[in-house]
Structure formats: structure tokens, C-alpha cells
Write a protein that holds these residues in place. Structure first.
Motif, PDB file in Angstrom:
ATOM      1  N   VAL A 146      33.790  64.443-101.022  1.00  0.00           N
ATOM      2  CA  VAL A 146      32.731  63.777-100.245  1.00  0.00           C
ATOM      3  C   VAL A 146      32.087  64.648 -99.168  1.00  0.00           C
ATOM      4  CG1 VAL A 146      33.297  61.346-100.667  1.00  0.00           C
ATOM      5  CG2 VAL A 146      34.523  62.590 -98.876  1.00  0.00           C
ATOM      6  N   VAL A 149      29.771  67.371-100.640  1.00  0.00           N
ATOM      7  CA  VAL A 149      28.519  66.856-101.229  1.00  0.00           C
ATOM      8  C   VAL A 149      27.546  66.460-100.127  1.00  0.00           C
ATOM      9  CG1 VAL A 149      27.504  65.077-102.693  1.00  0.00           C
ATOM     10  CG2 VAL A 149      29.696  66.085-103.332  1.00  0.00           C
ATOM     11  N   LYS A 189      41.100  61.060-114.699  1.00  0.00           N
ATOM     12  CA  LYS A 189      41.949  60.050-114.064  1.00  0.00           C
ATOM     13  C   LYS A 189      41.173  59.172-113.092  1.00  0.00           C
ATOM     14  CE  LYS A 189      46.500  62.252-113.633  1.00  0.00           C
ATOM     15  NZ  LYS A 189      47.285  62.878-112.551  1.00  0.00           N
ATOM     16  N   GLY A 190      39.983  59.616-112.690  1.00  0.00           N
ATOM     17  CA  GLY A 190      39.211  58.861-111.707  1.00  0.00           C
ATOM     18  C   GLY A 190      39.512  59.263-110.282  1.00  0.00           C
ATOM     19  N   ASP A 191      40.176  60.396-110.105  1.00  0.00           N
ATOM     20  CA  ASP A 191      40.530  60.872-108.766  1.00  0.00           C
ATOM     21  C   ASP A 191      39.477  61.784-108.179  1.00  0.00           C
ATOM     22  OD1 ASP A 191      42.920  59.655-109.018  1.00  0.00           O
ATOM     23  OD2 ASP A 191      44.091  61.475-109.373  1.00  0.00           O
ATOM     24  N   MET A 192      38.574  62.243-109.015  1.00  0.00           N
ATOM     25  CA  MET A 192      37.630  63.259-108.548  1.00  0.00           C
ATOM     26  C   MET A 192      36.233  62.905-109.021  1.00  0.00           C
ATOM     27  SD  MET A 192      37.754  67.376-109.333  1.00  0.00           S
ATOM     28  CE  MET A 192      38.872  67.935-108.062  1.00  0.00           C
ATOM     29  N   LEU A 193      35.225  63.150-108.166  1.00  0.00           N
ATOM     30  CA  LEU A 193      33.833  62.934-108.554  1.00  0.00           C
ATOM     31  C   LEU A 193      33.519  63.782-109.786  1.00  0.00           C
ATOM     32  CD1 LEU A 193      32.262  63.251-105.004  1.00  0.00           C
ATOM     33  CD2 LEU A 193      32.146  61.196-106.406  1.00  0.00           C
ATOM     34  N   ASP A 197      28.314  62.502-111.427  1.00  0.00           N
ATOM     35  CA  ASP A 197      28.220  61.828-110.122  1.00  0.00           C
ATOM     36  C   ASP A 197      27.523  62.722-109.105  1.00  0.00           C
ATOM     37  OD1 ASP A 197      29.694  59.703-111.116  1.00  0.00           O
ATOM     38  OD2 ASP A 197      31.611  60.397-110.284  1.00  0.00           O
ATOM     39  N   GLU A 200      23.909  63.275-109.848  1.00  0.00           N
ATOM     40  CA  GLU A 200      23.111  62.080-109.587  1.00  0.00           C
ATOM     41  C   GLU A 200      22.793  61.974-108.089  1.00  0.00           C
ATOM     42  OE1 GLU A 200      24.830  58.532-111.307  1.00  0.00           O
ATOM     43  OE2 GLU A 200      23.630  57.279-109.956  1.00  0.00           O
TER      44      GLU A 200
ATOM     45  N   ARG B  14      42.174  54.999-110.236  1.00  0.00           N
ATOM     46  CA  ARG B  14      40.969  55.111-111.037  1.00  0.00           C
ATOM     47  C   ARG B  14      39.738  54.860-110.172  1.00  0.00           C
ATOM     48  NH1 ARG B  14      42.153  52.375-115.993  1.00  0.00           N
ATOM     49  NH2 ARG B  14      42.975  54.383-116.576  1.00  0.00           N
ATOM     50  N   SER B  16      39.225  55.721-106.953  1.00  0.00           N
ATOM     51  CA  SER B  16      38.893  56.538-105.787  1.00  0.00           C
ATOM     52  C   SER B  16      37.622  57.364-105.978  1.00  0.00           C
ATOM     53  CB  SER B  16      40.088  57.400-105.363  1.00  0.00           C
ATOM     54  OG  SER B  16      40.025  58.670-105.951  1.00  0.00           O
ATOM     55  N   ALA B  17      37.357  57.860-107.167  1.00  0.00           N
ATOM     56  CA  ALA B  17      36.127  58.626-107.385  1.00  0.00           C
ATOM     57  C   ALA B  17      34.894  57.727-107.283  1.00  0.00           C
ATOM     58  CB  ALA B  17      36.158  59.325-108.739  1.00  0.00           C
ATOM     59  N   LYS B  21      31.777  58.011-104.705  1.00  0.00           N
ATOM     60  CA  LYS B  21      30.380  58.073-105.136  1.00  0.00           C
ATOM     61  C   LYS B  21      29.541  57.040-104.385  1.00  0.00           C
ATOM     62  CE  LYS B  21      27.431  57.829-109.171  1.00  0.00           C
ATOM     63  NZ  LYS B  21      27.335  57.404-110.582  1.00  0.00           N
ATOM     64  N   LEU B  24      29.059  58.005-100.775  1.00  0.00           N
ATOM     65  CA  LEU B  24      28.126  59.125-100.669  1.00  0.00           C
ATOM     66  C   LEU B  24      26.685  58.675-100.876  1.00  0.00           C
ATOM     67  CD1 LEU B  24      29.915  62.083-102.430  1.00  0.00           C
ATOM     68  CD2 LEU B  24      28.844  62.145-100.174  1.00  0.00           C
TER      69      LEU B  24
END
Lengths: 269, 96
Positions: A146, A149, A189-193, A197, A200, B14, B16-17, B21, B24
Motif C-alpha cells: 500500500v 503504491v 493466496k490473496g495476501d498481496m496486491l 490491482d 488499475e 484471502r 487482505s489484498a 486495493k 488504496l
């Protein structure tokens, strides 16, 4: 007439110097006469990452002050004959870089080189402003995180308003996104942008994605721009990014988790 | 760790990203609006905040000033959020 490319990010520690070293080495390797300047006055680092720290005699500020000629301060790379490095000064005087001095040095470099890479210091203060002011192109180095970015977005705002191109009403600085320290496993895993993302949110051209890789540290330990490590995934990703910068179309690699067979999953680390 | 914990952890991870977003997108669009606006906006915001604070204790980010483009018009939008015990949000809009 050279193009001036600033490597910038706002946030520190995201890979600006690694990128400056690899972009410069990659362009030189592709046959372009390239100079790379360390704008981080006070904290000289590019020389170390490029492996020429023992050969520094004069620096950027010496040239600006007239204590040395530009060709005396430029260090010729030992691996690539097209590549030259102008190291930062270690002076603690923040006023050492003057706008007039920077302009003079860049104008002189423009005559002799095809690309001039400016490695910006972190932040948005004087040094960063001077590094980006004359830019024709900008590579905005961003981590999928975050604060990085957000800082990149700030920097994009400054590139659009506080550069020579903006002030003189010329075509705007061409902005490129380089996403570094990317970990497809954590993205999955959804832990990182994800790269989508970040793209966008920032809405600029994607130059490349550099995977998180131990090779980056290994290369800087040895003083070799990672792009010259042809077996390294990060090196290959930089090479792709440079080819794209030069107008070639290449698919993005290293965005997906590497498929491992059952054997690899059972015994791999 | 029980199986329920395992799944709970998986679900929160799942997210946290996508939380990143969303946060942000909000902060970046907010900062871009300020950036595109006239130079006096931060000053205007600061002075409004001082005036409000003469009467009510509010957070530094209680006053929001934004300029939005609506066709040929520019809309200056002021949003002042008062603390909860003294009533609901007061919102004023001026077109010009």
C-alpha cells in the motif's frame, strides 16, 4: 540526442538502484551508449551495486563545481564498453546539486550518449526533483504494497506538473510502471496486491514485473547488475522490460505460481 | 488448530489484498482530487478547520474540501463531520 530516463518511486527501498543498474546495463548490452547517474547525494550506492566502488575518483558534485571535467568523473564499465557511471557525491551539503549544474551536466551527457539514466533518491525533496526535472521518460518502481503504491501515485502527480516538460508545455513525460518484489504465490493466496490491482490504481503503461528473487541480493552482493545474470528469473524479467522499453512486444513472465509436480511438492522446500 | 480456525484464517487472509486495493483506491482518488484542484485548497481547508474548532472539537480530517468538475461547472464541496454526540453530519454545497 539522448533520452533522459528517471528511475523514481517516492518510497525508499523498493529497488530503484537495482533497476537503474540493470536498465543501464541492459541498454548498453543492446548496443546503446548509456550513462547512469547516481542522484542520491550523501548516500552513494549505485557504484557498489554496479561493482565499480573502488574506481571512484571524482563525482557528480565535483563536476558541477568545476573541480573535475565530466570525462574524468565518468567511470567506464569493465564489462560493457557502452556503459558509463557518474557516482554520487558523499558530501553532506544538500545544496551541492544546483539546478544549473545538473542541467549543464545533462546537456553534456546528451551529446555523447543515447540514454542517460537518472537514479533518483527516495522522497520528493530537492534531490528527487532535480533527478526527474529533465526526464523524457520515467520508470516508476513500485512494490505491491500500500505505501509504495500511494507514493508512486504522488510521484506521478509531480511528473505531470513539476518537470521541464510540464512547465514548458511539451509532450508529457512518458511514464512506465515497473512492479518489483512480486510474489505470485502470495498474490494467489490473496495476501498481496496483484499486478492488475496495481495497474488499475496507477493506470500507467506496465513495463515489467520483477519477481521476488534471491538472485537480486546475490547480484548486488557481487556488484553485478542482475540483468547480466542470464540464468536468474529477475535478470530475465529485467531483460524483457528493457526490450519492451525499446519497443519490442514481449509477454509478461513470472506472473503465475510455478507449477510443481507431485514430486516437487513432496520434497521441495 | 481446529478445522474451523483453519478455514477462518484462510478466509481472512484471502481478503487482505482486496482490503489493500479498496483502501488504496479511496485514498488515491482523494489525493488526486486535491492535487488537480486550485492551490488554495489546503489553505482553505486549514482555515475552515480553525474556524470550526472555535466552536466544536473535531479531528484534523473532519473538514474535507473537494473540487469536482460537472460539465462546464466546477463544484466546491465542503464536508464537515461533527463528532457523534453533537449530532449528525453537516454538509454544505456550493456550485459556482
Amino acid at each position: 540526442m539522448a533520452r533522459i530516463v528517471v528511475i523514481t518511486s517516492g518510497k525508499g527501498g523498493v529497488g530503484k538502484t537495482t533497476t537503474a543498474a540493470s536498465l543501464a546495463a541492459g541498454l548498453a548490452k543492446a548496443g546503446h551508449r548509456t550513462a547512469v547517474i547516481d542522484f542520491d547525494v550523501g548516500l552513494r550506492n549505485l557504484d557498489l551495486v554496479m561493482g565499480c566502488e573502488r574506481r571512484v575518483v571524482f563525482d557528480f558534485v565535483n563536476v558541477i563545481n568545476g573541480d573535475a571535467r565530466l570525462h574524468q568523473a565518468l567511470i567506464k564499465d569493465k564489462r560493457l564498453e557502452n556503459l558509463a557511471i557518474l557516482p554520487a557525491s558523499q558530501t553532506r551539503d544538500k545544496e551541492a546539486l544546483t539546478p544549473e549544474g545538473v542541467e549543464r551536466v545533462l546537456e553534456e551527457l546528451r551529446q555523447d550518449f543515447d540514454y542517460v539514466i537518472c537514479d533518483s533518491p527516495a522522497g520528493i525533496e530537492r534531490g528527487a526533483h532535480l533527478a526527474s526535472y529533465h526526464a523524457d521518460d520515467a520508470v516508476v518502481v513500485t512494490n505491491p504494497e500500500v505505501s509504495s503504491v500511494r507514493d508512486s501515485d504522488r510521484v506521478l502527480g509531480l511528473l505531470a506538473s513539476r518537470t521541464r516538460r510540464a512547465e514548458e508545455g511539451m509532450d508529457p513525460v512518458r511514464e512506465h510502471l515497473l512492479l518489483t518484489r512480486y510474489d505470485p504465490q502470495r498474490v494467489k493466496k490473496g495476501d498481496m496486491l496483484s499486478v492488475d490491482d496495481v495497474q488499475e490504481i496507477l493506470a500507467i503503461n506496465l513495463l515489467g514485473v520483477i519477481p521476488e528473487s534471491k538472485d537480486v541480493l546475490n547480484a548486488s552482493n557481487a556488484g553485478i547488475p542482475v540483468v547480466l545474470e542470464e540464468d536468474a528469473d529477475a535478470g530475465q524479467a529485467y531483460e524483457d522490460a528493457i526490450a519492451r522499453y525499446l519497443g519490442e512486444e514481449r509477454p509478461h513472465r513470472f506472473l503465475e505460481v510455478e507449477r510443481r509436480g507431485l514430486f516437487g511438492r513432496m520434497f521441495g522446500g | 488448530m481446529g478445522i474451523a480456525d483453519y478455514f477462518r484464517e484462510r478466509r481472512s487472509r484471502r481478503n487482505s489484498a482486496s482490503v489493500a486495493k479498496e483502501r488504496l483506491q479511496i485514498i488515491v482518488s482523494h489525493e488526486r482530487a486535491e492535487r488537480g484542484g486550485p492551490d488554495y485548497l489546503p489553505m482553505l481547508r486549514q482555515e475552515l478547520l480553525e474556524v470550526v474548532r472555535r466552536y466544536v472539537t473535531v479531528d484534523p480530517d473532519a473538514v474535507r474540501v473537494e473540487v469536482e468538475r460537472d460539465g462546464p461547472h466546477e463544484v466546491l464541496e465542503l464536508n464537515i463531520t461533527l463528532p457523534e454526540q453533537s449530532g449528525s453530519e453537516v454538509s454544505t454545497q456550493h456550485g459556482g
